[in-house]
Design a protein around this motif. Structure first.
Motif, PDB file in Angstrom:
ATOM      1  N   GLY A   1       7.837  -0.802  -2.099  1.00 21.85           N
ATOM      2  CA  GLY A   1       7.413  -0.434  -0.754  1.00 21.85           C
ATOM      3  C   GLY A   1       6.174  -1.133  -0.242  1.00 21.85           C
ATOM      4  N   TYR A   2       5.699  -2.125  -0.946  1.00 26.30           N
ATOM      5  CA  TYR A   2       4.575  -2.851  -0.387  1.00 26.30           C
ATOM      6  C   TYR A   2       5.093  -3.932   0.537  1.00 26.30           C
ATOM      7  CZ  TYR A   2       1.376  -0.758  -3.698  1.00 26.30           C
ATOM      8  OH  TYR A   2       0.612   0.128  -4.399  1.00 26.30           O
ATOM      9  N   ILE A   3       4.363  -4.108   1.613  1.00 24.02           N
ATOM     10  CA  ILE A   3       4.776  -5.172   2.532  1.00 24.02           C
ATOM     11  C   ILE A   3       4.175  -6.478   2.037  1.00 24.02           C
ATOM     12  CG2 ILE A   3       4.655  -5.987   4.881  1.00 24.02           C
ATOM     13  CD1 ILE A   3       4.330  -3.139   5.771  1.00 24.02           C
ATOM     14  N   VAL A   4       5.029  -7.334   1.559  1.00 28.25           N
ATOM     15  CA  VAL A   4       4.558  -8.635   1.071  1.00 28.25           C
ATOM     16  C   VAL A   4       4.585  -9.631   2.228  1.00 28.25           C
ATOM     17  CG1 VAL A   4       5.080 -10.505  -0.506  1.00 28.25           C
ATOM     18  CG2 VAL A   4       5.425  -8.145  -1.217  1.00 28.25           C
ATOM     19  N   PRO A   5       3.493 -10.302   2.484  1.00 29.88           N
ATOM     20  CA  PRO A   5       3.495 -11.267   3.594  1.00 29.88           C
ATOM     21  C   PRO A   5       4.560 -12.323   3.378  1.00 29.88           C
ATOM     22  CG  PRO A   5       1.266 -10.936   2.781  1.00 29.88           C
ATOM     23  CD  PRO A   5       2.171 -10.207   1.858  1.00 29.88           C
ATOM     24  N   PRO A   6       5.285 -12.665   4.408  1.00 32.37           N
ATOM     25  CA  PRO A   6       6.382 -13.616   4.256  1.00 32.37           C
ATOM     26  C   PRO A   6       5.864 -15.010   3.938  1.00 32.37           C
ATOM     27  CG  PRO A   6       6.044 -13.136   6.543  1.00 32.37           C
ATOM     28  CD  PRO A   6       5.137 -12.227   5.798  1.00 32.37           C
ATOM     29  N   ALA A   7       6.683 -15.771   3.272  1.00 26.22           N
ATOM     30  CA  ALA A   7       6.271 -17.097   2.822  1.00 26.22           C
ATOM     31  C   ALA A   7       6.118 -18.029   4.015  1.00 26.22           C
ATOM     32  CB  ALA A   7       7.313 -17.658   1.869  1.00 26.22           C
ATOM     33  N   PRO A   8       5.203 -18.971   3.922  1.00 23.19           N
ATOM     34  CA  PRO A   8       5.121 -19.983   4.970  1.00 23.19           C
ATOM     35  C   PRO A   8       6.384 -20.815   4.968  1.00 23.19           C
ATOM     36  CG  PRO A   8       3.705 -20.556   3.130  1.00 23.19           C
ATOM     37  CD  PRO A   8       4.211 -19.188   2.862  1.00 23.19           C
ATOM     38  N   GLU A   9       6.779 -21.210   6.154  1.00 24.20           N
ATOM     39  CA  GLU A   9       8.048 -21.928   6.230  1.00 24.20           C
ATOM     40  C   GLU A   9       7.829 -23.419   6.194  1.00 24.20           C
ATOM     41  OE1 GLU A   9      10.250 -20.633   9.551  1.00 24.20           O
ATOM     42  OE2 GLU A   9      10.055 -18.557   8.931  1.00 24.20           O
ATOM     43  N   LYS A  10       8.774 -24.078   5.565  1.00 20.49           N
ATOM     44  CA  LYS A  10       8.663 -25.543   5.451  1.00 20.49           C
ATOM     45  C   LYS A  10       8.846 -26.172   6.808  1.00 20.49           C
ATOM     46  CE  LYS A  10       9.922 -27.284   1.039  1.00 20.49           C
ATOM     47  NZ  LYS A  10      10.904 -26.933   0.147  1.00 20.49           N
TER      48      LYS A  10
ATOM     49  N   PHE B   1      11.888   7.244  -5.123  1.00 22.27           N
ATOM     50  CA  PHE B   1      12.056   7.386  -3.682  1.00 22.27           C
ATOM     51  C   PHE B   1      10.797   7.950  -3.046  1.00 22.27           C
ATOM     52  CE2 PHE B   1      14.311   7.373   0.090  1.00 22.27           C
ATOM     53  CZ  PHE B   1      14.135   8.569   0.748  1.00 22.27           C
ATOM     54  N   GLU B   2      10.256   8.956  -3.697  1.00 20.98           N
ATOM     55  CA  GLU B   2       9.009   9.519  -3.177  1.00 20.98           C
ATOM     56  C   GLU B   2       7.931   8.462  -3.117  1.00 20.98           C
ATOM     57  OE1 GLU B   2       9.287  13.910  -2.943  1.00 20.98           O
ATOM     58  OE2 GLU B   2       7.392  12.855  -3.243  1.00 20.98           O
ATOM     59  N   GLN B   3       7.865   7.739  -4.220  1.00 18.90           N
ATOM     60  CA  GLN B   3       6.822   6.724  -4.320  1.00 18.90           C
ATOM     61  C   GLN B   3       6.942   5.699  -3.215  1.00 18.90           C
ATOM     62  OE1 GLN B   3       4.301   6.728  -6.283  1.00 18.90           O
ATOM     63  NE2 GLN B   3       3.516   4.744  -5.609  1.00 18.90           N
ATOM     64  N   ILE B   4       8.179   5.232  -3.059  1.00 19.84           N
ATOM     65  CA  ILE B   4       8.338   4.171  -2.079  1.00 19.84           C
ATOM     66  C   ILE B   4       8.067   4.703  -0.677  1.00 19.84           C
ATOM     67  CG2 ILE B   4      10.823   4.367  -1.685  1.00 19.84           C
ATOM     68  CD1 ILE B   4      11.002   1.394  -1.648  1.00 19.84           C
ATOM     69  N   SER B   5       8.460   5.946  -0.437  1.00 23.21           N
ATOM     70  CA  SER B   5       8.190   6.500   0.888  1.00 23.21           C
ATOM     71  C   SER B   5       6.696   6.577   1.134  1.00 23.21           C
ATOM     72  CB  SER B   5       8.805   7.885   1.027  1.00 23.21           C
ATOM     73  OG  SER B   5      10.181   7.817   0.793  1.00 23.21           O
ATOM     74  N   LYS B   6       5.992   7.058   0.114  1.00 19.45           N
ATOM     75  CA  LYS B   6       4.536   7.148   0.283  1.00 19.45           C
ATOM     76  C   LYS B   6       3.940   5.779   0.546  1.00 19.45           C
ATOM     77  CE  LYS B   6       2.539  11.086  -2.062  1.00 19.45           C
ATOM     78  NZ  LYS B   6       3.443  11.647  -3.069  1.00 19.45           N
ATOM     79  N   ASN B   7       4.374   4.841  -0.296  1.00 19.33           N
ATOM     80  CA  ASN B   7       3.825   3.490  -0.147  1.00 19.33           C
ATOM     81  C   ASN B   7       4.086   2.941   1.230  1.00 19.33           C
ATOM     82  OD1 ASN B   7       2.759   3.381  -2.657  1.00 19.33           O
ATOM     83  ND2 ASN B   7       4.459   2.273  -3.588  1.00 19.33           N
ATOM     84  N   ILE B   8       5.302   3.173   1.689  1.00 19.85           N
ATOM     85  CA  ILE B   8       5.649   2.615   2.987  1.00 19.85           C
ATOM     86  C   ILE B   8       4.785   3.232   4.079  1.00 19.85           C
ATOM     87  CG2 ILE B   8       7.433   2.512   4.742  1.00 19.85           C
ATOM     88  CD1 ILE B   8       9.424   1.974   2.674  1.00 19.85           C
ATOM     89  N   ARG B   9       4.602   4.528   3.993  1.00 18.89           N
ATOM     90  CA  ARG B   9       3.765   5.147   5.017  1.00 18.89           C
ATOM     91  C   ARG B   9       2.395   4.500   5.052  1.00 18.89           C
ATOM     92  NH1 ARG B   9       5.029  10.476   7.036  1.00 18.89           N
ATOM     93  NH2 ARG B   9       6.938  11.187   6.031  1.00 18.89           N
ATOM     94  N   ARG B  10       1.852   4.339   3.857  1.00 17.79           N
ATOM     95  CA  ARG B  10       0.505   3.782   3.810  1.00 17.79           C
ATOM     96  C   ARG B  10       0.509   2.344   4.324  1.00 17.79           C
ATOM     97  NH1 ARG B  10      -1.158   4.149  -1.721  1.00 17.79           N
ATOM     98  NH2 ARG B  10       0.127   2.298  -1.895  1.00 17.79           N
ATOM     99  N   GLU B  11       1.482   1.596   3.849  1.00 20.05           N
ATOM    100  CA  GLU B  11       1.551   0.192   4.239  1.00 20.05           C
ATOM    101  C   GLU B  11       1.731   0.041   5.741  1.00 20.05           C
ATOM    102  OE1 GLU B  11       1.795  -2.976   2.203  1.00 20.05           O
ATOM    103  OE2 GLU B  11       0.406  -1.551   1.332  1.00 20.05           O
ATOM    104  N   VAL B  12       2.602   0.867   6.287  1.00 16.31           N
ATOM    105  CA  VAL B  12       2.853   0.744   7.725  1.00 16.31           C
ATOM    106  C   VAL B  12       1.598   1.081   8.512  1.00 16.31           C
ATOM    107  CG1 VAL B  12       4.067   1.799   9.648  1.00 16.31           C
ATOM    108  CG2 VAL B  12       5.326   1.033   7.678  1.00 16.31           C
TER     109      VAL B  12
END
Lengths: 405, 496
Positions: free
Chosen positions: B181-190, B441-452
């Motif tokens: 659930g962490y938002i990983v910054p997308p890779a730079p594009e070639k 599931f709980e974990q990812i939900s929590k993470n997502i809330r925080r990340e968002v």
């Protein structure tokens, strides 16, 4: 159908040619015009104190073709060979805005209602600008005649102003079109002639060099100026789209976005600058391209007269040698010389006044354009500053709030 | 601790070539962690052995138990900068000497964090230079990191990286963090598939090296801004070590690349088939929001790109007009007018330069930012999808458990003691899995809330900063314009 009748705007716009309409004995203007489909109907209004007219004040409706008829008739009049004939006004061209309107109609479904309304408004403004421009150009054309001491007395001109029935100017049929084409070819041959003929008069020699060079340069500058103002319009259109997109994004939440919208609104001023630039600089250049061409035409005619003169001299000599038709040749030669002298004399006067006219017009135009640029840039700077200040202020307030003050 | 654990099975994406790399880095990180586990370090800047647990998050038992404890100490909105994620060896309170500040007010604003932010890390990517020749030529960028954070071994590090290194870093981080659930910054594009000019051509244009350098720099900055990722050993290694193993799997046509594409397609299909019962209205609302935002930002981005293009065109046309006006001025024989025309030409030339600069500002400030956010939102959506997948897994586990229970019941009736034992074992196993799934599931939900929450704050901050910069550039442009035209005005008036 659109109609136009503001005078003050026209005053601003009329800087391509100055010092017209100063003589109260014959005042012409186009106060009104109607646009139907392809045709534009101009209302030509005349106020005069001259006795050659039947009434002191009158108006007639005229269409573009009738203006062209007037121009062609005057060009073909031999007497005016030594004068610079005012260039014919270009045909009213609504193609640009019409095409855009069409594209807008097609793309209506893909944009929001506000965007569509805004674009429509802008297109209408563009349409109006083209309309104003064509009215102005036709008006100036007539005013050139009315302010010229010789042209204003021309019979055809007076018929044009007065005759309240349709002049029944029929369209050129195929033969005349072809004839016109042929005439153009002859003209380019003239160009060779004019550069080839040996010039005795220094004034004309200078003028010739100057006009030939200047005409190509001004044509080039006109084209580049047109391209530039077109790009400017593109940029302004883009800001339009951006502000539309921002509007929909800001409907979400952010005040930061809302700030940028106001920025983009101010960038719409770019659009206004673009059309002002267009009207001022480009119109000036366009007009003088045509005028220079008219001056060149004068030179052609004179050069032809000179050639005729030389030919007649040669013919006279030949006749004297052969011993027959001498009187005829002499008569011919005398006429040619007379014509040439008359042309040279009036030509000199015309070209000198033309230069003066041109310099004054450029000056007025450049000053007005610069002042407008400065005014608009100042307004934009003010607005940007305000928005900037507002954004920084909002951040500051937010800081305060979060720190618990 | 390191001896007890075996290197974990790599989650998700099978990338055989990277396996050794991960193990190598994991082992070294663990060693580092061991070394730095001294009390002094703990209190200073809260960087203890955070790396180690994250790698091993698949190990079910003790880590997650502690993790949930850890996380629940924070309220969802709070953003502990440097102490996210499970760090069992450190009690939360001592991490941050400023922790007491958090107790003060519930709503944290980003500016408050900024004030107390010893988030003192500056990264710059510069000096693209061509290395090697022929087929194997590539661009190498210099990555400079200046920081006072103690997780870095030196204050200032300078390394050379090539573009595929960035991509490699991204794929490692994505494989580690996306599914929790962490938002990983997308890779730079070639290269960018540009939607230029009214969609006439969606040409793939290769970015020029400077633009790429900017892109990579922004990518790194975003990565380190995220506290969890900052402590990641891969990130640290990327920024610090002079030699980085080649990330071969990032090449488009490699085996891993194709496998990635297949996975992506499978994911897309799955997304359509998983119908999730959304119990949490927050998620539904957020998802909708992000969908809308995505559409709007794309549109905005396209408009800004066309603006940049047109402004460049305007600058070119202005330059050519300036030349033409100069020539006209030359051939004009009236001296004052000739001088005025030449002056006009000069003014126009200066204005053209101005337009060019403004176009650059347009591009580098706004257009790039928008592009980044469009890509970021894709990452955010990806995270939501991960949550759906986790839910689906949980559901599957529950279904299996149900089946096993039914099987057990049947066996009970049939009275087969040996099979019964096996069935009971299986039930226990699946019960464990169900619990695990629910916890995930709980974990990812929590993470997502925080990340968002963090994402939205960052977004507002980013945009605000950029807008202010842009406004300043606009003001500057107008200022210059006024100066130029005011200088020209007396010339125009001087035409006699």
């Amino acid at each position: 159908m659109t109609s136009i009748s503001e005078d003050s705007d026209k005053e601003k716009v009329r800087s391509v040619s100055v010092d017209l309409n100063n003589d109260a004995s014959l005042v012409i203007d186009i106060p009104d015009a109607l646009c139907e489909r392809d045709k534009v109907k101009f209302t030509v209004h005349t106020k005069t104190t001259l006795s050659s007219f039947q009434k002191p004040e009158f108006s007639v409706p005229r269409q573009h073709e009738e203006f062209i008829w007037l121009h062609d008739t005057i060009v073909e009049t031999e007497e005016y060979a030594g004068l610079i004939i005012p260039p014919a006004p270009p045909k009213p061209d609504f193609e640009g805005p019409r095409e855009k309107m069409h594209k807008l109609g097609e793309g209506e479904s893909s944009m929001t209602k506000e965007e569509y309304a805004k674009m429509k408004q802008e297109l209408e403004a563009e349409y109006l600008a083209v309309f104003k421009k064509t009215v102005q150009v036709h008006e100036v054309f007539l005013q050139r005649f009315s302010s010229h001491p010789i042209f204003r007395k021309d019979r055809n001109f007076q018929i044009f102003l007065e005759y309240d029935q349709d002049l029944s100017v029929r369209r050129k049929n195929a033969k005349e079109m072809f004839g016109g084409f042929f005439k153009n070819m002859v003209k380019s041959a003239d160009e060779v002639l004019i550069s080839g003929v040996k010039e005795v008069d220094e004034f004309f020699e200078q003028e010739k060099t100057f006009l030939l060079d200047y005409s190509s340069k001004i044509k080039d500058a006109t084209a580049k100026a047109e391209k530039m103002t077109r790009s400017h319009k593109n940029v302004a259109d883009d800001y339009n789209h951006i502000s539309g997109a921002l509007n929909s994004t800001a409907a979400d939440n952010n005040t930061a976005f809302k700030k940028t919208i106001s920025v983009c609104v101010l960038q719409k001023l770019e659009d206004r600058v673009a059309s002002d630039q267009e009207l001022k600089l480009t119109e000036l250049l366009r007009y003088y391209t045509r005028d220079i061409q008219a001056a060149k035409d004068l030179l052609y005619r004179r050069a032809r007269a000179l050639a005729d003169n030389e030919n007649s001299n040669k013919a006279l000599d030949k006749a004297r040698l052969k011993g027959k038709d001498i009187a005829q040749a002499e008569e011919n030669q005398k006429q040619c010389l007379q014509k040439f002298d008359k042309l040279s004399e009036s030509g000199k006067k015309e070209l000198t006044s033309f230069k003066a006219r041109r310099v004054v017009a450029f000056r007025k135009n450049l000053i007005e354009m610069t002042e407008l640029e400065i005014k608009h840039a100042k307004v934009r700077r003010l607005k940007s500053n305000n928005t900037l200040y507002g954004s920084k202020l909002s951040i500051f307030l937010l800081c305060q709030k979060s720190l618990g003050y | 601790m390191a001896e007890e654990r075996e290197p974990p099975p790599l989650p998700g994406v099978p990338e055989p070539q990277d396996a050794e790399d991960l193990f190598v880095s994991a082992a070294s990180a663990m060693e580092d962690a061991e070394r730095s586990l001294s009390p002094e370090d703990i209190s200073s800047s809260s960087n203890g052995p955070k790396a180690e647990p994250m790698l091993l998050d698949h190990d079910p038992d003790d880590l997650f138990a502690e993790a949930t404890e850890e996380v629940s100490l924070d309220s969802p909105e709070r953003q502990m900068i440097l102490s996210d994620g499970p760090s069992p060896a450190i009690t939360p309170v001592t991490i941050n000497p400023r922790a007491d500040v958090f107790d003060r007010s519930p709503d944290q604003d980003e500016d408050e964090e900024e004030n107390r932010d010893t988030f003192d890390i500056q990264i710059s990517v510069s000096d693209p230079e061509k290395v090697g020749d022929g087929m194997n030529a590539y661009m190498a960028y210099k990555v400079t990191t200046k920081t006072s954070l103690s997780i870095f071994s030196r204050d200032e590090v300078c390394v050379k990286r090539r573009f595929s290194d960035f991509l490699g870093l991204h794929s490692k981080l994505a494989s580690k963090y996306m599914h929790i659930g962490y938002i990983v910054p997308p890779a730079p594009e070639k290269s960018i598939v540009g939607q230029r000019l009214g969609r006439r051509s969606s040409a793939v244009t290769e970015l020029d090296p400077d633009a790429k350098a900017c892109l990579c720099c922004r990518y790194l900055l975003r990565t380190v801004k995220q506290p969890a990722l900052l402590k990641d050993p891969d990130v640290l290694q990327f920024l610090e070590s002079s030699e980085l193993p080649r990330a071969v799997s990032t090449q488009a046509l490699s085996g891993a690349g194709i496998l990635r594409m297949v996975n992506k397609a499978a994911d897309a299909v799955n997304k359509m088939t998983i119908k999730m019962n959304e119990s949490d209205a927050w998620f539904e609302e957020k998802q909708q929001q992000f969908e809308n935002l995505d559409v709007q930002l794309r549109k905005l981005h396209a408009s800004v790109e066309s603006l940049v293009f047109h402004r460049k065109e305007l600058s070119v046309n202005t330059a050519s007009f300036a030349k033409s006006a100069a020539m006209l001025g030359n051939s004009e024989d009236h001296t004052a007018l000739s001088r005025a025309l030449s002056q006009l030409a000069e003014v126009e030339e200066k204005i053209d330069q101005l337009h060019q600069d403004q176009a650059c500002a347009d591009f580098y400030l706004i257009s790039e930012l928008l592009g980044d956010y469009v890509r970021l939102i894709t990452a955010v959506k990806g995270v939501f999808d991960q949550r759906m997948k986790t839910w689906a897994k949980c559901q599957d586990a529950q279904v299996m458990l149900q089946r096993k229970r039914e099987a057990e019941a049947k066996l009970q009736h049939a009275n087969k003691p040996d099979k019964l034992q096996q069935a009971k074992d299986e039930i226990r196993e699946w019960e464990g899995k169900v619990q695990q799934g629910e916890r995930d599931f709980e974990q990812i939900s929590k993470n997502i809330r925080r990340e968002v929450g963090r994402f939205e704050k960052d977004r507002v901050k980013d945009f605000r900063v950029v807008i202010i910069k842009y406004l300043e550039s606009l003001v500057h442009t107008q200022q210059q314009l006024i100066k130029y035209w005011e200088a020209f005005l007396p010339e125009a008036k001087a035409i006699a």
